[in-house]
Design a protein around this motif. Structure first.
Motif, short mmCIF file in Angstrom:
data_model
loop_
_atom_site.label_atom_id
_atom_site.label_comp_id
_atom_site.label_asym_id
_atom_site.label_seq_id
_atom_site.Cartn_x
_atom_site.Cartn_y
_atom_site.Cartn_z
N VAL A 1 0.95 -1.32 -0.08
CA VAL A 1 -0.02 0.08 0.00
C VAL A 1 0.91 1.38 0.03
O VAL A 1 0.44 2.31 -0.29
CB VAL A 1 -1.13 0.02 1.23
CG1 VAL A 1 -2.22 -0.97 1.10
CG2 VAL A 1 -0.10 -0.25 2.49
N VAL A 2 2.35 1.30 0.42
CA VAL A 2 2.74 2.47 0.73
C VAL A 2 3.45 2.86 -0.92
O VAL A 2 3.10 3.95 -1.42
CB VAL A 2 4.19 2.34 1.54
CG1 VAL A 2 5.16 3.42 1.27
CG2 VAL A 2 3.86 1.62 3.02
N HIS B 1 -0.42 3.16 -3.31
CA HIS B 1 -1.37 4.19 -2.88
C HIS B 1 -0.63 5.45 -1.98
O HIS B 1 -1.54 6.36 -1.90
CB HIS B 1 -2.48 3.49 -2.03
CG HIS B 1 -3.46 2.50 -2.72
ND1 HIS B 1 -4.00 2.73 -3.72
CD2 HIS B 1 -3.51 1.21 -2.40
CE1 HIS B 1 -4.57 1.65 -4.24
NE2 HIS B 1 -4.26 0.57 -3.20
N PHE C 1 0.39 5.21 1.11
CA PHE C 1 0.01 5.30 2.66
C PHE C 1 1.55 5.54 3.24
O PHE C 1 2.74 5.34 2.77
CB PHE C 1 -0.12 3.72 2.92
CG PHE C 1 -1.69 3.56 2.70
CD1 PHE C 1 -2.44 4.28 1.86
CD2 PHE C 1 -2.24 2.53 3.23
CE1 PHE C 1 -3.68 4.02 1.41
CE2 PHE C 1 -3.65 2.31 2.96
CZ PHE C 1 -4.36 2.88 2.13
N PRO D 1 -0.51 -1.75 6.36
CA PRO D 1 -1.82 -0.72 5.77
C PRO D 1 -2.73 -0.15 6.89
O PRO D 1 -3.64 0.41 6.86
CB PRO D 1 -2.67 -1.97 4.90
CG PRO D 1 -2.45 -3.25 5.28
CD PRO D 1 -0.95 -3.02 5.89
#
Length: 207
Positions: free
Chosen positions: A122-123, A126, A128, A145
């Motif tokens: 997710v980093v 997206h 994060f 996440p």
């Protein structure tokens, strides 16, 4: 809307009038062949269908071969349609060069298939931030996440939840790029900034 199909050659950099180093993308743009002219009378709308890149006849269907034969041209790898193409009056079989559509200083949009990055967390996928706190026993949560669901109600994960998965490899449009230089004799276009895709990837430039 006017545009052409091209192939991304790679990136380079030039110095502008102020002495700043400007990153640019080199695109081989055309010459493209008009494969069909669509009109209000025959198709219900105006458009220009153009092709780029030579394709092998053995990899082309009979229907496509007939379509290209009608335009008196060889099979093409990419065929794109531009509605309301008003740069120049063209007929099927005519060629369109880069200097007929684009000029220095034009603002354009670039469309291409982004590089595939495989399965990502997710980093990276997206943006994060992760937990960002290595204290209090959180030794392995920096890129996690976090919570993804609610309590006993609704007791499920909603569709569209941003999670880890396959990233890249999708159609991307980058808007408001600037044409720095047109090399008409070499069918090359120098565009300020980055364009989606790997070296050798097919791209669509429109204005």
């Amino acid at each position: 809307m006017n545009g052409l199909i091209g192939k991304k050659i790679g990136m380079t950099s030039i110095f502008d009038a102020a002495g700043r180093n400007v990153a640019c993308t080199v695109v081989e743009l055309g010459p493209c062949v008009v494969t069909q002219v669509k009109t209000e009378e025959t198709d219900g709308y105006q458009a220009l269908q153009i092709g780029f890149g030579e394709a092998k006849e053995k990899n082309t269907t009979q229907a496509q071969i007939g379509h290209f034969d009608k335009a008196n041209t060889t099979p093409k790898k990419r065929v794109i349609e531009f509605r309301d193409f008003n740069a120049v009056e063209k007929a099927a079989g005519d060629t369109i060069t880069v200097d007929e559509v684009f000029a220095e200083g034009d603002t354009i949009n670039a469309i291409g298939l982004s590089k595939g990055k495989g399965f990502q967390g997710v980093v990276k996928r997206h943006g994060f931030a992760g937990v960002n706190d290595a204290t209090h026993g959180q030794h392995n949560r920096q890129r996690a996440p976090g919570s993804i669901g609610a309590a006993s109600y609704p007791a499920r994960v909603f569709k569209g939840m941003r999670m880890a998965g396959r990233d890249g490899g999708r159609r991307v449009k980058v808007k408001n790029l600037k044409v720095i230089k047109v090399f008409a004799e070499k069918n090359l276009l120098l565009v300020r900034g980055a364009i989606p895709g790997h070296k050798g990837a097919y791209v669509i430039l429109e204005k």
